[in-house]
Write a protein that holds these residues in place. Structure first.
Motif, PDB file in Angstrom:
ATOM      1  N   PRO A 148       0.810  -1.229   0.000  1.00  0.00           N
ATOM      2  CA  PRO A 148       0.000   0.000   0.000  1.00  0.00           C
ATOM      3  C   PRO A 148       0.837   1.269   0.000  1.00  0.00           C
ATOM      4  O   PRO A 148       0.510   2.244  -0.703  1.00  0.00           O
ATOM      5  N   SER A 149       1.930   1.288   0.762  1.00  0.00           N
ATOM      6  CA  SER A 149       2.771   2.487   0.796  1.00  0.00           C
ATOM      7  C   SER A 149       3.470   2.710  -0.540  1.00  0.00           C
ATOM      8  O   SER A 149       3.758   3.865  -0.910  1.00  0.00           O
ATOM      9  N   GLN A 150       3.737   1.637  -1.284  1.00  0.00           N
ATOM     10  CA  GLN A 150       4.348   1.804  -2.606  1.00  0.00           C
ATOM     11  C   GLN A 150       3.351   2.409  -3.600  1.00  0.00           C
ATOM     12  O   GLN A 150       3.718   3.272  -4.410  1.00  0.00           O
ATOM     13  N   PHE A 151       2.097   1.974  -3.542  1.00  0.00           N
ATOM     14  CA  PHE A 151       1.075   2.640  -4.351  1.00  0.00           C
ATOM     15  C   PHE A 151       0.996   4.115  -3.981  1.00  0.00           C
ATOM     16  O   PHE A 151       0.913   4.994  -4.850  1.00  0.00           O
ATOM     17  N   ALA A 152       1.009   4.389  -2.685  1.00  0.00           N
ATOM     18  CA  ALA A 152       0.892   5.769  -2.215  1.00  0.00           C
ATOM     19  C   ALA A 152       2.060   6.626  -2.677  1.00  0.00           C
ATOM     20  O   ALA A 152       1.879   7.775  -3.105  1.00  0.00           O
ATOM     21  N   THR A 153       3.267   6.088  -2.620  1.00  0.00           N
ATOM     22  CA  THR A 153       4.449   6.844  -3.040  1.00  0.00           C
ATOM     23  C   THR A 153       4.388   7.198  -4.509  1.00  0.00           C
ATOM     24  O   THR A 153       4.640   8.351  -4.904  1.00  0.00           O
ATOM     25  N   THR A 154       4.042   6.233  -5.350  1.00  0.00           N
ATOM     26  CA  THR A 154       3.970   6.511  -6.784  1.00  0.00           C
ATOM     27  C   THR A 154       2.868   7.512  -7.089  1.00  0.00           C
ATOM     28  O   THR A 154       3.032   8.403  -7.938  1.00  0.00           O
ATOM     29  N   ALA A 155       1.739   7.406  -6.398  1.00  0.00           N
ATOM     30  CA  ALA A 155       0.651   8.375  -6.602  1.00  0.00           C
ATOM     31  C   ALA A 155       1.083   9.785  -6.194  1.00  0.00           C
ATOM     32  O   ALA A 155       0.790  10.769  -6.883  1.00  0.00           O
ATOM     33  N   ARG A 156       1.782   9.888  -5.069  1.00  0.00           N
ATOM     34  CA  ARG A 156       2.251  11.205  -4.616  1.00  0.00           C
ATOM     35  C   ARG A 156       3.221  11.814  -5.613  1.00  0.00           C
ATOM     36  O   ARG A 156       3.152  13.009  -5.927  1.00  0.00           O
ATOM     37  N   LEU A 157       4.126  11.014  -6.150  1.00  0.00           N
ATOM     38  CA  LEU A 157       5.070  11.502  -7.147  1.00  0.00           C
ATOM     39  C   LEU A 157       4.354  11.887  -8.440  1.00  0.00           C
ATOM     40  O   LEU A 157       4.734  12.863  -9.103  1.00  0.00           O
ATOM     41  N   ALA A 158       3.331  11.130  -8.813  1.00  0.00           N
ATOM     42  CA  ALA A 158       2.539  11.481  -9.996  1.00  0.00           C
ATOM     43  C   ALA A 158       1.899  12.850  -9.809  1.00  0.00           C
ATOM     44  O   ALA A 158       1.885  13.683 -10.729  1.00  0.00           O
ATOM     45  N   ARG A 198     -10.001 -11.311   0.420  1.00  0.00           N
ATOM     46  CA  ARG A 198      -9.289 -11.215  -0.856  1.00  0.00           C
ATOM     47  C   ARG A 198      -9.238  -9.784  -1.397  1.00  0.00           C
ATOM     48  O   ARG A 198      -8.333  -9.434  -2.160  1.00  0.00           O
ATOM     49  N   MET A 199     -10.202  -8.958  -1.006  1.00  0.00           N
ATOM     50  CA  MET A 199     -10.176  -7.554  -1.448  1.00  0.00           C
ATOM     51  C   MET A 199      -9.422  -6.650  -0.473  1.00  0.00           C
ATOM     52  O   MET A 199      -9.263  -5.458  -0.729  1.00  0.00           O
ATOM     53  N   ARG A 200      -8.936  -7.211   0.623  1.00  0.00           N
ATOM     54  CA  ARG A 200      -8.328  -6.396   1.677  1.00  0.00           C
ATOM     55  C   ARG A 200      -7.154  -5.559   1.169  1.00  0.00           C
ATOM     56  O   ARG A 200      -7.044  -4.364   1.458  1.00  0.00           O
ATOM     57  N   ILE A 201      -6.244  -6.166   0.391  1.00  0.00           N
ATOM     58  CA  ILE A 201      -5.055  -5.433  -0.039  1.00  0.00           C
ATOM     59  C   ILE A 201      -5.433  -4.314  -1.006  1.00  0.00           C
ATOM     60  O   ILE A 201      -4.818  -3.233  -0.997  1.00  0.00           O
ATOM     61  N   LEU A 202      -6.454  -4.512  -1.828  1.00  0.00           N
ATOM     62  CA  LEU A 202      -6.931  -3.445  -2.705  1.00  0.00           C
ATOM     63  C   LEU A 202      -7.440  -2.268  -1.875  1.00  0.00           C
ATOM     64  O   LEU A 202      -7.089  -1.106  -2.146  1.00  0.00           O
ATOM     65  N   LEU A 203      -8.248  -2.534  -0.875  1.00  0.00           N
ATOM     66  CA  LEU A 203      -8.798  -1.462  -0.052  1.00  0.00           C
ATOM     67  C   LEU A 203      -7.702  -0.754   0.732  1.00  0.00           C
ATOM     68  O   LEU A 203      -7.749   0.472   0.924  1.00  0.00           O
ATOM     69  N   GLU A 204      -6.689  -1.499   1.175  1.00  0.00           N
ATOM     70  CA  GLU A 204      -5.563  -0.872   1.870  1.00  0.00           C
ATOM     71  C   GLU A 204      -4.776   0.038   0.930  1.00  0.00           C
ATOM     72  O   GLU A 204      -4.314   1.119   1.326  1.00  0.00           O
ATOM     73  N   VAL A 206      -6.016   1.621  -1.690  1.00  0.00           N
ATOM     74  CA  VAL A 206      -6.856   2.797  -1.892  1.00  0.00           C
ATOM     75  C   VAL A 206      -6.707   3.775  -0.727  1.00  0.00           C
ATOM     76  O   VAL A 206      -6.507   4.988  -0.914  1.00  0.00           O
ATOM     77  N   GLU A 207      -6.797   3.258   0.490  1.00  0.00           N
ATOM     78  CA  GLU A 207      -6.715   4.110   1.678  1.00  0.00           C
ATOM     79  C   GLU A 207      -5.368   4.825   1.767  1.00  0.00           C
ATOM     80  O   GLU A 207      -5.297   6.037   2.039  1.00  0.00           O
ATOM     81  N   ALA A 208      -4.283   4.084   1.525  1.00  0.00           N
ATOM     82  CA  ALA A 208      -2.948   4.677   1.604  1.00  0.00           C
ATOM     83  C   ALA A 208      -2.751   5.725   0.513  1.00  0.00           C
ATOM     84  O   ALA A 208      -2.134   6.780   0.741  1.00  0.00           O
ATOM     85  N   THR A 209      -3.271   5.437  -0.666  1.00  0.00           N
ATOM     86  CA  THR A 209      -3.128   6.381  -1.778  1.00  0.00           C
ATOM     87  C   THR A 209      -3.876   7.674  -1.502  1.00  0.00           C
ATOM     88  O   THR A 209      -3.364   8.777  -1.730  1.00  0.00           O
ATOM     89  N   ARG A 210      -5.097   7.570  -1.006  1.00  0.00           N
ATOM     90  CA  ARG A 210      -5.844   8.783  -0.693  1.00  0.00           C
ATOM     91  C   ARG A 210      -5.141   9.614   0.366  1.00  0.00           C
ATOM     92  O   ARG A 210      -5.078  10.855   0.278  1.00  0.00           O
ATOM     93  N   LEU A 211      -4.602   8.961   1.368  1.00  0.00           N
ATOM     94  CA  LEU A 211      -3.888   9.676   2.425  1.00  0.00           C
ATOM     95  C   LEU A 211      -2.687  10.438   1.859  1.00  0.00           C
ATOM     96  O   LEU A 211      -2.363  11.545   2.300  1.00  0.00           O
ATOM     97  N   ALA A 212      -2.055   9.867   0.830  1.00  0.00           N
ATOM     98  CA  ALA A 212      -0.858  10.476   0.255  1.00  0.00           C
ATOM     99  C   ALA A 212      -1.161  11.672  -0.635  1.00  0.00           C
ATOM    100  O   ALA A 212      -0.359  12.612  -0.714  1.00  0.00           O
TER     101      ALA A 212
END
Length: 406
Positions: A148-158, A198-204, A206-212
């Motif tokens: 989740p933090s890796q999704f968030a980092t890339t989104a923040r850089l985008a 099974r959807m837990r990691i997707l929702l995590e 999403v949450e981390a990305t929005r926070l970023a």
């Protein structure tokens, strides 16, 4: 000079997303793996020109497919990689070119998982498999916690680079899609078993990305309606994921289907000539108030207009149609063209049609717009040769990082 007639049909009505952004129309360029990166994870001049061409063509949103969080699990050596090690200035140039004319240029955040390109990766999925056509290790709990933090980092850089939004890729058999599928997710921890797990990691993610990125930056999710495999992710599971996403802060759900796993049938094999997943979109509409986008099978303006006018979806996603005619939205708006001319390739080898369209994108990126269907066999050869070259570049550039890191 007489002004061109301007259409004001359902495709050209603005749409406001939950984050507050207003899109100028209901036409998006769906994410495709354009494979135009330079082999080091950075954009090329041809890629910048391709997205500039699409922006000039009148799109509301254009989505760059398969932008990787790290170099370890790319689906192709032509993918972009955006993280703290990337040259952000080069991404800023891509964002600038691709967002001309009011177009929102979004990055699709990807992780190929078990489908990672083997010459540059050690594929890992939710569970380990050793089957013909599918060999992968199991992603570890520690790697999963980092995701989740890796999704968030890339989104923040985008966001910092000037891109207009991001799309989290949970479709087509890539990692988050693999987690959603009971066929490929055999885990016994909190991320396996029932669909809620099974959807837990997707929702995590999403949450981390929005926070970023904060509340006003668009976040979309691309979700399969079904992965078209017996025992896999099906429509009932997909509706539960849609309902869960409705309770999150995302701005758009992009509905698609199918996987790239060996033996899976293509969405284009479905009967009929209309949009592939329209009936599922109608079911999804009943469980979410989020804007819906539908990708797959739109070949005519009439099909796109009908899907929006009937209320099933809010946005139509075009892919191959825009590889054939980059200015299609403007042509539709000006009532100049109802549909592009789709080529037919009888007896095409596996992956051959995808290679042909991918190489056509490379041509558009250098302002060479060929007419006719072109040489399929030559496109396949050119595609393979380009990947062979960029694999060498990728391995040299990323060195040890390219193999086995998340």
């Amino acid at each position: 000079m007489k002004a061109l007639k301007q259409s004001r049909g359902p495709l050209f009505v603005p749409l406001q997303l939950p984050c507050g952004l207003t899109l100028g129309s209901r036409i998006a360029k769906s994410a495709m793996s354009d494979s135009l990166g330079d082999g080091t994870g950075h954009p090329t001049a041809a890629q910048m020109r391709l997205y500039q061409r699409w922006a000039e063509g009148g799109l509301a949103v254009s989505i760059i497919g398969e932008v990787q969080l790290t170099s370890g699990y790319a689906e192709n050596p032509g993918n972009l990689v955006l993280n703290e090690a990337s040259d952000l200035e080069r991404f800023k140039k891509l964002a600038l070119h691709g967002s001309e004319n009011g177009t929102g240029l979004w990055l699709q955040l990807g992780h190929a998982g078990a489908l990672a390109y083997a010459p540059t990766s050690i594929p890992k999925g939710p569970s380990a498999f050793d089957l013909q056509g599918l060999r992968c290790a199991e992603i570890t709990s520690e790697e999963l916690r980092q995701l989740p933090s890796q999704f968030a980092t890339t989104a923040r850089l985008a966001q910092q680079a000037g891109f207009g939004g991001v799309q989290i890729h949970a479709a087509h058999g890539f990692l988050l899609s693999q987690f959603l599928s009971p066929l490929f997710n055999r885990r016994r921890d909190d991320y396996g078993g029932e669909i809620a797990n099974r959807m837990r990691i997707l929702l995590e993610a999403v949450e981390a990305t929005r926070l970023a990125v904060g509340p006003t930056f668009p976040i979309a999710v691309k979700l399969n309606s079904t992965d078209e495999l017996v025992g896999g992710f099906d429509e009932d599971d997909a509706l539960q994921v849609v309902a869960a996403l409705d309770r999150t802060s995302i701005d758009l759900i992009d509905i698609s289907g199918g996987t790239y796993f060996p033996g899976a049938k293509s969405a284009s094999d479905r009967a009929g000539r209309g949009p592939y997943f329209l009936e599922f979109a109608k079911r999804a509409r009943a469980v979410t108030a989020k804007p819906l986008m539908l990708t797959g099978g739109f070949k005519t303006r009439g099909q796109a207009e009908d899907a929006v006018a009937c209320g099933a979806v809010d946005i139509v996603g075009l892919a191959r149609a825009l590889a054939l005619e980059p200015s299609l939205p403007n042509l539709w708006k000006e009532d100049q063209k109802s549909e592009p001319s789709f080529p037919r390739f009888p007896n095409a080898p596996e992956g051959g049609v995808t290679a042909w369209y991918t190489m056509r994108l490379a041509e558009i990126g250098v302002d060479n717009d060929p007419t006719g269907s072109g040489d399929l066999e030559q496109a396949v050869r050119d595609y393979a040769e380009r990947d062979k070259h960029r694999t060498k570049v990728w391995l040299a550039h990323f060195a040890k990082e390219a193999v086995g890191s998340v």
